[in-house]
Design a protein around this motif. Structure first.
Motif, mmCIF file in Angstrom:
data_model
loop_
_atom_site.group_PDB
_atom_site.id
_atom_site.type_symbol
_atom_site.label_atom_id
_atom_site.label_comp_id
_atom_site.label_asym_id
_atom_site.label_seq_id
_atom_site.Cartn_x
_atom_site.Cartn_y
_atom_site.Cartn_z
ATOM 1 N N THR A 76 0.803 -1.225 0.000
ATOM 2 C CA THR A 76 0.000 0.000 0.000
ATOM 3 C C THR A 76 0.835 1.273 0.000
ATOM 4 O O THR A 76 0.306 2.350 -0.258
ATOM 5 C CB THR A 76 -0.916 0.036 1.232
ATOM 6 O OG1 THR A 76 -0.103 0.035 2.427
ATOM 7 C CG2 THR A 76 -1.844 -1.177 1.257
ATOM 8 N N GLY A 77 2.120 1.155 0.328
ATOM 9 C CA GLY A 77 2.964 2.345 0.448
ATOM 10 C C GLY A 77 2.803 3.057 1.771
ATOM 11 O O GLY A 77 3.438 4.088 1.996
ATOM 12 N N GLN A 78 1.959 2.537 2.658
ATOM 13 C CA GLN A 78 1.748 3.176 3.952
ATOM 14 C C GLN A 78 2.972 3.025 4.846
ATOM 15 O O GLN A 78 3.563 1.946 4.933
ATOM 16 C CB GLN A 78 0.557 2.550 4.674
ATOM 17 C CG GLN A 78 -0.810 3.008 4.207
ATOM 18 C CD GLN A 78 -1.910 2.378 5.043
ATOM 19 O OE1 GLN A 78 -1.924 1.165 5.242
ATOM 20 N NE2 GLN A 78 -2.821 3.180 5.526
ATOM 21 N N ARG A 99 4.569 0.197 14.739
ATOM 22 C CA ARG A 99 4.440 -1.219 15.096
ATOM 23 C C ARG A 99 2.998 -1.584 15.448
ATOM 24 O O ARG A 99 2.450 -2.566 14.952
ATOM 25 C CB ARG A 99 5.375 -1.519 16.282
ATOM 26 C CG ARG A 99 5.298 -2.924 16.831
ATOM 27 C CD ARG A 99 6.147 -3.032 18.096
ATOM 28 N NE ARG A 99 6.027 -4.327 18.729
ATOM 29 C CZ ARG A 99 6.818 -5.367 18.486
ATOM 30 N NH1 ARG A 99 7.801 -5.233 17.618
ATOM 31 N NH2 ARG A 99 6.652 -6.510 19.107
ATOM 32 N N THR A 100 2.374 -0.766 16.286
ATOM 33 C CA THR A 100 1.014 -1.076 16.757
ATOM 34 C C THR A 100 0.011 -1.071 15.603
ATOM 35 O O THR A 100 -0.821 -1.970 15.479
ATOM 36 C CB THR A 100 0.586 -0.065 17.829
ATOM 37 O OG1 THR A 100 1.509 -0.121 18.930
ATOM 38 C CG2 THR A 100 -0.819 -0.368 18.335
ATOM 39 N N CYS A 101 0.107 -0.060 14.739
ATOM 40 C CA CYS A 101 -0.843 0.040 13.630
ATOM 41 C C CYS A 101 -0.608 -1.046 12.584
ATOM 42 O O CYS A 101 -1.559 -1.515 11.961
ATOM 43 C CB CYS A 101 -0.763 1.418 12.991
ATOM 44 S SG CYS A 101 -1.475 2.738 14.020
ATOM 45 N N PHE A 102 0.654 -1.453 12.408
ATOM 46 C CA PHE A 102 0.914 -2.545 11.463
ATOM 47 C C PHE A 102 0.215 -3.821 11.916
ATOM 48 O O PHE A 102 -0.428 -4.510 11.122
ATOM 49 C CB PHE A 102 2.413 -2.802 11.323
ATOM 50 C CG PHE A 102 2.726 -4.048 10.533
ATOM 51 C CD1 PHE A 102 2.502 -4.096 9.170
ATOM 52 C CD2 PHE A 102 3.201 -5.189 11.165
ATOM 53 C CE1 PHE A 102 2.763 -5.245 8.436
ATOM 54 C CE2 PHE A 102 3.466 -6.339 10.445
ATOM 55 C CZ PHE A 102 3.249 -6.373 9.077
ATOM 56 N N PHE A 103 0.349 -4.156 13.214
ATOM 57 C CA PHE A 103 -0.334 -5.345 13.730
ATOM 58 C C PHE A 103 -1.841 -5.224 13.530
ATOM 59 O O PHE A 103 -2.492 -6.181 13.105
ATOM 60 C CB PHE A 103 -0.030 -5.528 15.219
ATOM 61 C CG PHE A 103 1.361 -6.024 15.504
ATOM 62 C CD1 PHE A 103 2.155 -6.548 14.502
ATOM 63 C CD2 PHE A 103 1.882 -5.957 16.784
ATOM 64 C CE1 PHE A 103 3.435 -7.002 14.759
ATOM 65 C CE2 PHE A 103 3.166 -6.420 17.057
ATOM 66 C CZ PHE A 103 3.943 -6.939 16.040
ATOM 67 N N ALA A 104 -2.390 -4.052 13.847
ATOM 68 C CA ALA A 104 -3.840 -3.861 13.745
ATOM 69 C C ALA A 104 -4.315 -3.995 12.298
ATOM 70 O O ALA A 104 -5.335 -4.653 12.026
ATOM 71 C CB ALA A 104 -4.223 -2.496 14.308
ATOM 72 N N VAL A 105 -3.586 -3.396 11.361
ATOM 73 C CA VAL A 105 -3.974 -3.458 9.948
ATOM 74 C C VAL A 105 -3.857 -4.886 9.420
ATOM 75 O O VAL A 105 -4.745 -5.374 8.706
ATOM 76 C CB VAL A 105 -3.095 -2.497 9.113
ATOM 77 C CG1 VAL A 105 -3.265 -2.757 7.624
ATOM 78 C CG2 VAL A 105 -3.431 -1.049 9.442
ATOM 79 N N PHE A 106 -2.765 -5.551 9.765
ATOM 80 C CA PHE A 106 -2.561 -6.926 9.302
ATOM 81 C C PHE A 106 -3.661 -7.850 9.824
ATOM 82 O O PHE A 106 -4.251 -8.633 9.064
ATOM 83 C CB PHE A 106 -1.196 -7.425 9.767
ATOM 84 C CG PHE A 106 -0.946 -8.882 9.494
ATOM 85 C CD1 PHE A 106 -0.730 -9.338 8.203
ATOM 86 C CD2 PHE A 106 -0.925 -9.809 10.526
ATOM 87 C CE1 PHE A 106 -0.505 -10.678 7.947
ATOM 88 C CE2 PHE A 106 -0.704 -11.155 10.286
ATOM 89 C CZ PHE A 106 -0.491 -11.588 8.989
ATOM 90 N N GLU A 107 -3.955 -7.764 11.110
ATOM 91 C CA GLU A 107 -4.988 -8.621 11.702
ATOM 92 C C GLU A 107 -6.364 -8.326 11.096
ATOM 93 O O GLU A 107 -7.148 -9.245 10.845
ATOM 94 C CB GLU A 107 -5.003 -8.431 13.218
ATOM 95 C CG GLU A 107 -3.762 -8.979 13.907
ATOM 96 C CD GLU A 107 -3.541 -8.428 15.293
ATOM 97 O OE1 GLU A 107 -4.445 -7.693 15.797
ATOM 98 O OE2 GLU A 107 -2.479 -8.701 15.893
#
Length: 221
Positions: free
Chosen positions: A62-64, A68-76
């Motif tokens: 996505t280029g975003q 760390r916290t938001c990556f986990f949230a987006v991935f899940e």
């Protein structure tokens, strides 16, 4: 005898040439501008989702830039949306997670257990691993699978080539050599997963893959 041509030295062209005006040096950039640029380079990039945390990676998909916290949230969230939008499971399904001990299958086991509990899918999850019988290759990863069993509280079944076929991969290589031995291993592994699934009475087997795996599959086929 003719005189040599005049040589230009220090703004002069021959002895009778008038002095040339000296060029003024270009104005240097204001110190404040350079200092601002330096400060901008030192400032950490902020997360593109929360706008507060320091970005630790940029997602190629996505280029975003994400913390760390938001990556986990987006991935899940993406995994959950894929499961629900595609209706991959039904409540009560018994699902085997193909566990090799590598990072892909370890993440898969973690996120499926997490989402199953968070969203109440109602799945009965088990780990299924294959021991090919390759000395120095599968030993350490099987230990990782056994640790995952304890960490995630999931039952584990390990099936081996030696048990299923009477041959380990080490024995096959000793018999046929290294050429084309991957052909045997790939066919045997898929059949071993099928036999393990039959023993466990599961309705699905899930496998973990990264983007490189998907690209390789497309290119090779």
């Amino acid at each position: 005898m003719s005189a040599p041509p005049p040589v230009a030295v220090a703004g002069l062209s021959g002895s009778n040439s008038a002095p040339q005006p000296q060029q003024q040096p270009a104005a240097a950039a204001p110190p404040t501008t350079r200092e601002q640029q330096h400060q901008q380079k030192r400032q950490p990039r902020l997360c593109g989702v929360c706008g507060a945390g320091r970005a630790v990676l940029r997602r190629p998909k996505t280029g975003q830039a994400l913390c760390r916290t938001c990556f986990f949230a987006v991935f899940e969230a993406e995994v959950h949306n894929t499961i629900t939008d595609s209706q991959l499971f039904r409540r009560g399904d018994r699902v085997a997670i193909a566990a090799s001990g590598g990072k892909d299958s370890t993440v898969l086991a973690y996120v499926l257990k997490l989402l199953n509990e968070r969203h109440d899918y109602g799945l009965d999850l088990v780990l299924l691993s294959v021991d090919e019988g390759i000395t120095g290759y599968r030993d350490d990863s099987l230990e990782t699978v056994k640790r995952n069993k304890e960490q995630y509280g999931l039952p584990l079944l390990v099936v081996s080539y030696d048990e299923l076929y009477g041959w380990s991969m080490d024995a096959i290589v000793a018999e046929i050599g290294r050429k084309n031995n991957c052909t045997f291993c790939g066919v045997f592994r898929r059949q071993a997963l099928d036999r393990g699934a039959e023993r466990l009475g599961v309705s699905q087997i899930v496998t973990g893959h990264n983007a490189d795996d998907v690209a390789e599959t497309v290119l090779m086929n």
